[in-house]
Design a protein around this motif. Structure first.
Motif, PDB file in Angstrom:
ATOM      1  N   GLY A  82       0.826  -1.198   0.000  1.00 27.81           N
ATOM      2  CA  GLY A  82       0.000   0.000   0.000  1.00 27.81           C
ATOM      3  C   GLY A  82       0.854   1.239   0.000  1.00 27.81           C
ATOM      4  N   GLY A  83       0.193   2.372   0.165  1.00 27.26           N
ATOM      5  CA  GLY A  83       0.891   3.644   0.202  1.00 27.26           C
ATOM      6  C   GLY A  83       0.199   4.596   1.158  1.00 27.26           C
ATOM      7  N   ILE A  84       0.961   5.580   1.640  1.00 29.27           N
ATOM      8  CA  ILE A  84       0.425   6.584   2.550  1.00 29.27           C
ATOM      9  C   ILE A  84       1.140   7.901   2.277  1.00 29.27           C
ATOM     10  N   ALA A  85       0.394   8.990   2.357  1.00 31.59           N
ATOM     11  CA  ALA A  85       0.950  10.311   2.067  1.00 31.59           C
ATOM     12  C   ALA A  85       0.565  11.280   3.181  1.00 31.59           C
ATOM     13  N   LEU A  86       1.489  12.165   3.510  1.00 28.70           N
ATOM     14  CA  LEU A  86       1.263  13.214   4.509  1.00 28.70           C
ATOM     15  C   LEU A  86       1.510  14.567   3.861  1.00 28.70           C
ATOM     16  N   ARG A  87       0.454  15.349   3.708  1.00 23.13           N
ATOM     17  CA  ARG A  87       0.564  16.710   3.182  1.00 23.13           C
ATOM     18  C   ARG A  87       0.895  17.633   4.346  1.00 23.13           C
ATOM     19  N   GLY A  98      -7.779  15.904   2.953  1.00 27.20           N
ATOM     20  CA  GLY A  98      -7.119  15.615   4.220  1.00 27.20           C
ATOM     21  C   GLY A  98      -5.608  15.743   4.143  1.00 27.20           C
ATOM     22  N   HIS A  99      -5.000  15.831   5.321  1.00 26.75           N
ATOM     23  CA  HIS A  99      -3.534  15.855   5.417  1.00 26.75           C
ATOM     24  C   HIS A  99      -2.947  14.488   5.060  1.00 26.75           C
ATOM     25  N   ILE A 100      -3.634  13.426   5.445  1.00 26.83           N
ATOM     26  CA  ILE A 100      -3.114  12.074   5.256  1.00 26.83           C
ATOM     27  C   ILE A 100      -4.098  11.273   4.426  1.00 26.83           C
ATOM     28  N   GLY A 101      -3.554  10.587   3.432  1.00 27.41           N
ATOM     29  CA  GLY A 101      -4.337   9.663   2.623  1.00 27.41           C
ATOM     30  C   GLY A 101      -3.593   8.353   2.528  1.00 27.41           C
ATOM     31  N   TYR A 102      -4.305   7.255   2.475  1.00 29.43           N
ATOM     32  CA  TYR A 102      -3.649   5.949   2.442  1.00 29.43           C
ATOM     33  C   TYR A 102      -4.520   4.932   1.731  1.00 29.43           C
ATOM     34  N   GLY A 103      -3.905   3.861   1.328  1.00 28.26           N
ATOM     35  CA  GLY A 103      -4.623   2.751   0.719  1.00 28.26           C
ATOM     36  C   GLY A 103      -3.822   1.475   0.858  1.00 28.26           C
ATOM     37  N   ILE A 104      -4.531   0.383   1.047  1.00 27.15           N
ATOM     38  CA  ILE A 104      -3.928  -0.951   1.160  1.00 27.15           C
ATOM     39  C   ILE A 104      -4.501  -1.809   0.041  1.00 27.15           C
ATOM     40  N   ARG A 105      -3.644  -2.509  -0.668  1.00 29.47           N
ATOM     41  CA  ARG A 105      -4.133  -3.362  -1.758  1.00 29.47           C
ATOM     42  C   ARG A 105      -5.076  -4.433  -1.198  1.00 29.47           C
TER      43      ARG A 105
END
Length: 174
Positions: A82-87, A98-105
């Protein structure tokens, strides 16, 4: 054992496998993938990874029109889970997504990976000096709701956006 790593061109094939498992379309927010990104060729993928590194570079934070964002991939061995991002800042875009977005396969869900990764990114947010972060999720994404609430997320509202109906939560950074 999973780990968070900076995006790398070395995992091109593994990343494509994760994307293909999700199916066609723009994929999970945590990857920072734009519709214009060409990621199938090694060259296009390397250019995309370079863009992500550029957006994460603290030396470029002050450049006009540039939003700083830390991207991390959730990996186990050579498998992208997966991936995760912090703005790093609050602006109109962050108020939407949002500040944080994420996803898991899909094949890696129900293992607690999103909860684990979100905790790590909250540590990053603390290190940046943020005192709270906004996280939005689709109204029907119960797994994400539980992940956010496990980290102390307080529901601000449910609203219709150009991305659909979302639940918006604030997490206070301790």
């Amino acid at each position: 054992m999973p780990e968070l790593i900076a995006p790398t061109a070395r995992l091109h094939t593994a990343w494509l496998e994760a994307r293909d498992e999700w199916g066609p379309g723009v994929h999970e927010d945590g990857f920072g993938l734009h519709p214009s990104d060409e990621v199938d060729s090694p060259e296009g993928f390397a250019a995309w990874v370079a863009r992500l590194a550029d957006e994460s570079d603290p030396a470029k934070a002050g450049e006009t029109g540039r939003m700083r964002c830390t991207y991390r991939w959730i990996v186990e061995g050579d498998r992208v889970l997966g991936g995760i991002a912090l703005r790093h800042e609050l602006n109109d875009f962050v108020l939407l997504v949002g500040h944080i977005g994420y996803g898991i396969r899909p094949s890696s869900r129900r293992r607690g990976l999103a909860t684990w990764a979100l905790g790590r990114m909250l540590d990053e947010a603390r290190a940046l000096g943020l005192d709270r972060v906004l996280i939005a999720c689709e109204v029907g994404n119960i797994a994400s709701v539980k992940t956010i609430e496990r980290h102390g997320g307080v529901l601000e509202d449910v609203r219709d956006t150009e991305l659909g109906t979302v639940r918006r939560y604030w997490i206070k950074i301790q």
